[in-house]
Design an enzyme around this catalytic site. Structure first.
Site, PDB file in Angstrom:
ATOM      1  N   HIS A 121       0.846  -1.195   0.000  1.00 35.13           N
ATOM      2  CA  HIS A 121       0.000   0.000   0.000  1.00 35.13           C
ATOM      3  C   HIS A 121       0.876   1.236   0.000  1.00 35.13           C
ATOM      4  CE1 HIS A 121       0.710  -1.385   4.099  1.00 35.13           C
ATOM      5  NE2 HIS A 121       0.726  -0.114   4.475  1.00 35.13           N
ATOM      6  N   HIS A 136       1.151   5.168   0.907  1.00 39.07           N
ATOM      7  CA  HIS A 136       0.568   6.252   1.707  1.00 39.07           C
ATOM      8  C   HIS A 136       0.697   7.557   0.925  1.00 39.07           C
ATOM      9  CE1 HIS A 136       0.506   4.211   5.749  1.00 39.07           C
ATOM     10  NE2 HIS A 136       1.434   3.457   5.184  1.00 39.07           N
TER      11      HIS A 136
HETATM   12  P1  AMP Z   1       1.762   0.419   7.324  1.00 45.50           P
HETATM   13  O1  AMP Z   1       2.364   0.687   8.669  1.00 45.50           O
HETATM   14  O2  AMP Z   1       2.532   1.067   6.213  1.00 45.50           O
HETATM   15  O3  AMP Z   1       1.530  -1.057   7.101  1.00 45.50           O
HETATM   16  O4  AMP Z   1       0.376   1.145   7.325  1.00 45.50           O
HETATM   17  C1  AMP Z   1      -0.843   0.507   7.539  1.00 45.50           C
HETATM   18  C2  AMP Z   1      -1.886   1.591   7.545  1.00 45.50           C
HETATM   19  O5  AMP Z   1      -3.155   0.982   7.390  1.00 45.50           O
HETATM   20  C3  AMP Z   1      -1.925   2.417   8.830  1.00 45.50           C
HETATM   21  O6  AMP Z   1      -1.714   3.783   8.514  1.00 45.50           O
HETATM   22  C4  AMP Z   1      -3.316   2.150   9.371  1.00 45.50           C
HETATM   23  O7  AMP Z   1      -3.894   3.289   9.962  1.00 45.50           O
HETATM   24  C5  AMP Z   1      -4.090   1.742   8.116  1.00 45.50           C
HETATM   25  N1  AMP Z   1      -5.237   0.895   8.347  1.00 45.50           N
HETATM   26  C6  AMP Z   1      -5.276  -0.246   9.078  1.00 45.50           C
HETATM   27  N2  AMP Z   1      -6.528  -0.776   9.029  1.00 45.50           N
HETATM   28  C7  AMP Z   1      -7.259   0.041   8.237  1.00 45.50           C
HETATM   29  C8  AMP Z   1      -8.621   0.031   7.799  1.00 45.50           C
HETATM   30  N3  AMP Z   1      -9.474  -0.918   8.157  1.00 45.50           N
HETATM   31  N4  AMP Z   1      -9.041   1.039   6.992  1.00 45.50           N
HETATM   32  C9  AMP Z   1      -8.189   2.004   6.604  1.00 45.50           C
HETATM   33  N5  AMP Z   1      -6.913   2.065   6.992  1.00 45.50           N
HETATM   34  C10 AMP Z   1      -6.447   1.102   7.794  1.00 45.50           C
END
Ligand code: AMP
Length: 139
Positions: free
Chosen positions: A98, A100
């Site tokens: 993903h 950001h």
């Molecule tokens: P990472 O640390 O790069 O894996 O980021 C994961 C991101 O996913 C974090 O910023 C979380 O806030 C976001 N996240 C986790 N669960 C959800 C969800 N159900 N909907 C939207 N964002 C999410």
């Protein structure tokens, strides 16, 4: 077991979806670092960037390219930080690639990505040459 992002793709859990096409989806981050913080995700599950097939990588970049100005305009941001945490050691928590897109505002004090590190590392020239060669031979 499917990732939380696959569950969003399947409509099993709610999300504020802002864009969707055949291979990618984008939705607001549930814990936004700034208003408009968005995640861009390939619909199929790939854990890390090197697992993403070329055609999906192209689609993923196209969605990032499309959404970055849309997000900046929507929240009147001055800039954006666009980043992948690629692997657990880099802070990746969800094992589904993903991107950001985080809106940035003059004076928000978050600093550049460089501020995640202690500062530049002093690496001798011969080592830099070796590193460059090692990367070039694998690129
Ligand atoms: P990472 O640390 O790069 O894996 O980021 C994961 C991101 O996913 C974090 O910023 C979380 O806030 C976001 N996240 C986790 N669960 C959800 C969800 N159900 N909907 C939207 N964002 C999410």
């Amino acid at each position: 077991m499917s990732t939380i992002f696959s569950q969003i793709v399947e409509g099993e859990i709610p999300a504020r979806v802002v864009y969707e096409d055949e291979t990618t989806i984008a939705f607001l981050d549930a814990n936004p670092l700034a208003p408009g913080h968005t995640l861009v995700v390939p619909k199929d599950e790939y854990e890390r960037l090197n697992n993403v097939p070329d055609d999906v990588a192209t689609d993923l970049y196209a969605t990032i390219h499309r959404l970055t100005p849309a997000i900046e305009e929507a929240v009147d941001a001055d800039a954006t930080t666009v980043a992948f945490n690629n692997g657990e050691a880099a802070g990746q928590e969800v094992p589904h690639v993903h991107c950001h897109i985080v809106p940035r505002f003059e004076g928000d004090d978050a600093g550049p990505i460089h501020s995640a590190f202690g500062g530049p590392e002093a690496i001798p020239d011969d080592e830099l040459d070796e590193i460059a060669e090692a990367i070039e031979s694998r690129a």
